[in-house]
Scaffold this motif. Structure first.
Motif, PDB file in Angstrom:
ATOM      1  N   THR A  47      50.377  43.410  40.225  1.00 14.11           N
ATOM      2  CA  THR A  47      51.414  44.040  41.046  1.00 14.11           C
ATOM      3  C   THR A  47      50.839  44.514  42.374  1.00 14.11           C
ATOM      4  OG1 THR A  47      52.657  44.765  39.100  1.00 14.11           O
ATOM      5  CG2 THR A  47      53.070  45.954  41.161  1.00 14.11           C
ATOM      6  N   ALA A  48      49.673  45.157  42.312  1.00  9.88           N
ATOM      7  CA  ALA A  48      49.041  45.685  43.519  1.00  9.88           C
ATOM      8  C   ALA A  48      48.636  44.561  44.466  1.00  9.88           C
ATOM      9  CB  ALA A  48      47.832  46.527  43.140  1.00  9.88           C
ATOM     10  N   VAL A  49      48.031  43.506  43.924  1.00  8.58           N
ATOM     11  CA  VAL A  49      47.571  42.392  44.762  1.00  8.58           C
ATOM     12  C   VAL A  49      48.756  41.724  45.451  1.00  8.58           C
ATOM     13  CG1 VAL A  49      46.532  40.101  44.707  1.00  8.58           C
ATOM     14  CG2 VAL A  49      45.451  41.978  43.469  1.00  8.58           C
ATOM     15  N   GLU A  50      49.838  41.546  44.714  1.00  7.27           N
ATOM     16  CA  GLU A  50      51.023  40.912  45.299  1.00  7.27           C
ATOM     17  C   GLU A  50      51.628  41.788  46.394  1.00  7.27           C
ATOM     18  OE1 GLU A  50      55.402  39.139  43.948  1.00  7.27           O
ATOM     19  OE2 GLU A  50      54.071  40.076  42.474  1.00  7.27           O
ATOM     20  N   ALA A  51      51.721  43.091  46.122  1.00  6.66           N
ATOM     21  CA  ALA A  51      52.333  44.001  47.090  1.00  6.66           C
ATOM     22  C   ALA A  51      51.491  44.122  48.357  1.00  6.66           C
ATOM     23  CB  ALA A  51      52.531  45.378  46.464  1.00  6.66           C
ATOM     24  N   LEU A  52      50.175  44.001  48.210  1.00  7.49           N
ATOM     25  CA  LEU A  52      49.284  44.151  49.357  1.00  7.49           C
ATOM     26  C   LEU A  52      49.020  42.827  50.060  1.00  7.49           C
ATOM     27  CD1 LEU A  52      48.972  46.937  48.014  1.00  7.49           C
ATOM     28  CD2 LEU A  52      46.536  46.834  48.511  1.00  7.49           C
ATOM     29  N   GLY A  53      49.652  41.755  49.580  1.00  4.18           N
ATOM     30  CA  GLY A  53      49.521  40.472  50.249  1.00  4.18           C
ATOM     31  C   GLY A  53      48.202  39.783  50.025  1.00  4.18           C
ATOM     32  N   GLY A  54      47.533  40.090  48.913  1.00  2.74           N
ATOM     33  CA  GLY A  54      46.256  39.446  48.634  1.00  2.74           C
ATOM     34  C   GLY A  54      46.411  38.290  47.676  1.00  2.74           C
ATOM     35  N   SER A  55      45.295  37.832  47.147  1.00  7.75           N
ATOM     36  CA  SER A  55      45.299  36.755  46.169  1.00  7.75           C
ATOM     37  C   SER A  55      44.433  37.158  44.994  1.00  7.75           C
ATOM     38  CB  SER A  55      44.770  35.460  46.800  1.00  7.75           C
ATOM     39  OG  SER A  55      43.449  35.656  47.296  1.00  7.75           O
ATOM     40  N   GLU A  56      44.767  36.624  43.819  1.00  8.73           N
ATOM     41  CA  GLU A  56      44.012  36.963  42.627  1.00  8.73           C
ATOM     42  C   GLU A  56      42.587  36.414  42.718  1.00  8.73           C
ATOM     43  OE1 GLU A  56      45.992  35.818  39.086  1.00  8.73           O
ATOM     44  OE2 GLU A  56      47.807  36.996  39.498  1.00  8.73           O
ATOM     45  N   ARG A  57      41.630  37.264  42.313  1.00 15.43           N
ATOM     46  CA  ARG A  57      40.228  36.880  42.337  1.00 15.43           C
ATOM     47  C   ARG A  57      39.617  37.168  40.977  1.00 15.43           C
ATOM     48  NH1 ARG A  57      39.171  39.929  48.029  1.00 15.43           N
ATOM     49  NH2 ARG A  57      41.219  40.767  47.537  1.00 15.43           N
ATOM     50  N   GLU A  58      38.911  36.188  40.452  1.00 20.79           N
ATOM     51  CA  GLU A  58      38.374  36.322  39.097  1.00 20.79           C
ATOM     52  C   GLU A  58      37.426  37.514  38.981  1.00 20.79           C
ATOM     53  OE1 GLU A  58      35.893  33.712  35.747  1.00 20.79           O
ATOM     54  OE2 GLU A  58      36.386  32.848  37.711  1.00 20.79           O
ATOM     55  N   GLY A  59      36.537  37.691  39.982  1.00 25.16           N
ATOM     56  CA  GLY A  59      35.600  38.801  39.937  1.00 25.16           C
ATOM     57  C   GLY A  59      36.301  40.138  39.939  1.00 25.16           C
TER      58      GLY A  59
END
Length: 692
Positions: A21-33
């Motif tokens: 939710t946070a990554v989507e709202a902040l306009g980022g992308s999912e990162r495995e690390g």
């Protein structure tokens, strides 16, 4: 209770869902690390086991620890403390990351999480000091100053008084441009000098108290390593009640804690305490302290500069006199008066300031005397040395007393009291977490794991009882950068080892050749300002490009110029090793002139090495090489700051290739493709240059 807490947590969205939710709202992308780190942090907060996480630049480690920390704070209804080493990271967390994150989490958490920043009391304006007109006693007040210096100080203090009428926080870091410490001391107080909320007539409007009240109502409290040390090690409850501490920039923790735990004493400082007491106690008592201070000044002139193996007899006698006289003054000053007594506010403040000064003089003098109680120097808890500096053409001598190690303090008072998550881009040295774990007071247990190897949660809550063994896990979540494809590690094996007479002609030739091949775009990290200036002057005489050197302007301004002018070069020293973030084509070459070992005459380093040797260990590798490896890794980390970055890290110290400890140093660096061939490196730099 643990079962109820676990049940409550299970009803909340999972950390994985919150992070998404946070990554989507902040306009980022999912990162495995980032996902691996968030999972590991969440587990640590449930089990109570400590966690050390190395997360490379670009991992998104702030979100990875903030999301599970916020979830824990809301479910446990208790603050989580996040400690940083730098103002820049504090600002990033409070001004950018947390405002956006808390808004993003509000819909799924049921309410908007709250946060606050908290600093030491001396970082805030003191309204009472300003309104009462009390002035700080500066240890340097007995020195001579020219009229320009005096008037400059007056203008700065006037500006501070004007700012006091406008600021809403009283936070020194919000004053731009800033003022020197000497001016700031006129409008601030230390924790010892503060009258306290129950005694101060303007406590309701106190900037420091307002910040503490806000922190006490917040879910996340952002602070610095120094205040964390004061809270945990000195036993002062300056932070709100908490059961979790996240230490970001954890590679700096030991140095910051050591700094807080170091005491200093000068003859002028003791004299300042005496003058503060003069109007408040019997003159004979203040005169005793003043006489002892003057005597200390005399005997220190004949005492050696550097680390002391034993206390010079004359200095010991004078320190005893200072300690006893300071204690007598403290007793005469008496206890703090209750609110509502006849003593007016100005007198109460004067008494408090005087008490603070004599207490500090007494405590440091006593600690200096006690430092030599044990016969074996390797077992002494403190290290003592004398330094000398010039102030207005006068030699000022200072006695220092610092802890030989802070590992025991951290183990008992930080790791023994809270669940601690430590993170940085640089924690693995020589392929292991153990080097830093030992310094933190954690057992060198070889407990480094991968995300899939983390042991199952047994609900044990390990690590919070200082009487038991501290349980911890180390996790390296890697980096989004493909280091072996994006970067080259070049060790100039053919160069002569660095000497004491400045940079060799061969090294200056090497720097010139690398800079020309790269078309500038180079950051030169030097072990001394002398070397940085020598390299800059030499390169300016050979090359037509822009050469910037630390000291020519404010460091931040130079970094901005370097980033803006592709093809320029920036040379500098220690602050650039850790403080430069220049992604893109402006930085494609990082040059390091020599292994950044600490100075061999550093008193604390020498004492720590000897103590390790006395226990049968390798003091050089444990202390000096670890220090150097940490800085080397930080310096090399300046190269890749964005996923599209490419370039070369060039180490111009051949010892990295020829000495036995070189393997440990190389094992502490990112996994670049490596070479010792200068032709290969120059060819790669030329191709990068021509491709842009």
């Amino acid at each position: 209770m643990a079962q109820l807490a676990d049940a409550a947590v299970s009803e909340s969205p999972s950390v994985a869902d919150l992070l998404a939710t946070a990554v989507e709202a902040l306009g980022g992308s999912e990162r495995e690390g980032q996902q691996d780190m968030a999972t590991a942090v969440e587990r640590a907060l449930r089990t109570g086991e400590h966690l050390a996480v190395q997360a490379g630049t670009g991992t998104g480690k702030s979100l990875a620890y903030l999301v599970p920390a916020i979830r824990h704070a809301l479910e446990a209804d208790q603050a989580v403390v996040v400690s940083t080493a730098t103002i820049a990271l504090q600002a990033q967390l409070v001004d950018r990351d947390l405002p956006r994150l808390t808004k993003a989490l509000q819909p799924v958490m049921g309410r908007e999480p709250t946060f606050a920043i908290l600093k030491g009391r001396g970082n805030y304006l003191c309204r009472h000091k300003i309104e009462s007109g009390a002035q700080a006693e500066d240890p340097g007040d007995d020195q001579l100053f020219d009229p320009f210096q005096v008037s400059a100080l007056g203008r700065q203090v006037t500006r501070l008084h004007e700012w006091a009428e406008q600021t809403k926080t009283g936070d020194r870091d919000e004053l731009v441009p800033g003022v020197p410490d000497r001016a700031w001391r006129q409008v601030s107080v230390t924790a010892r000098e503060c009258l306290g909320a129950s005694r101060c007539p303007v406590a309701e409007d106190c900037f420091s108290e307002l910040a503490r009240h806000k922190a006490g109502r917040s879910d996340v409290v952002v602070t610095n390593h120094a205040l964390l040390a004061i809270d945990a090690i000195e036993g002062r409850a300056v932070l709100p009640e908490h059961d979790v501490v996240v230490v970001d920039e954890a590679h700096n923790l030991v140095d910051r804690v050591t700094s807080v735990a170091t005491g200093e004493l000068t003859s002028s400082g003791a004299a300042a305490a005496a003058r503060r007491c003069a109007k408040l106690v019997d003159q004979a008592l203040s005169d005793q302290l003043l006489d002892a201070a003057e005597g200390l000044d005399t005997v220190l002139t004949d005492a050696p500069v550097g680390r002391w193996e034993s206390m010079p007899e004359t200095v010991g006698r004078m320190l005893s006199s200072i300690r006893n006289a300071a204690w007598a003054c403290k007793q005469a000053l008496g206890p703090e008066r209750e609110k509502g007594t006849k003593e007016n506010d100005a007198d109460a403040a004067a008494r408090r300031f005087a008490t603070a000064l004599v207490e500090e003089v007494h405590d440091v003098a006593g600690r200096l005397l006690a430092a030599f109680d044990r016969e074996d120097p390797a077992t002494r808890p403190d290290v003592v040395w004398q330094s000398e500096r010039e102030l207005n053409s006068t030699a000022v001598r200072t006695l220092h007393v610092a802890p030989l190690s802070v590992a025991g303090l951290l183990a008992a008072r930080l790791f023994g009291q809270s669940t601690v998550v430590l993170t940085s881009a640089t924690l693995v040295l020589g392929g292991s977490f153990d080097a830093l774990a030992r310094q933190w007071g954690l057992p060198a247990s070889g407990s480094e794991t991968t995300p899939k190897e983390l042991p199952p949660d047994d609900g044990g809550g390990h690590g919070n009882d200082p009487a038991t063994n501290l349980v911890w896990h180390g996790l390296d979540v890697g980096s989004p950068f493909a280091h072996a494809k994006a970067g080259i590690l070049y060790v100039a094996r053919h160069l002569p080892p660095p000497g004491r007479d400045g940079l060799s002609p061969a090294m200056l030739d090497e720097i010139d050749g690398l800079v020309r091949a790269a078309g500038g775009r180079a950051l030169g990290l030097f072990s001394s300002m002398r070397a940085a200036k020598q390299a800059a002057e030499d390169l300016r005489g050979r090359w037509d490009g822009t050469v910037l050197c630390q000291g020519d302007d404010a460091t931040n301004t130079l970094v901005q110029k370097f980033a803006a002018e592709t093809g320029s070069v920036l040379f500098g020293t220690i602050s650039l090793w850790q403080g430069v973030d220049v992604p893109g084509e402006s930085l494609q070459l990082v040059m390091i002139d020599r292994i950044p070992f600490p100075r061999p005459d550093d008193p604390l380093v020498a004492a720590r090495q000897r103590a390790v040797d006395a226990r049968g260990g390798n003091g050089f590798l444990t202390v000096s090489a670890t220090h150097a490896a940490l800085l080397l890794a930080q310096g090399a980390g300046r190269l890749l700051r964005g996923t599209g970055d490419k370039g070369v890290v060039a180490i111009l110290d051949s010892r990295v290739a020829t000495k036995q400890y070189g393997g440990f140093l190389r094992g502490s660096l990112p996994p670049f493709w490596s070479t010792q061939d200068p032709k290969i490196v120059r060819g790669a730099l030329e191709r990068l240059r021509d491709a842009d």
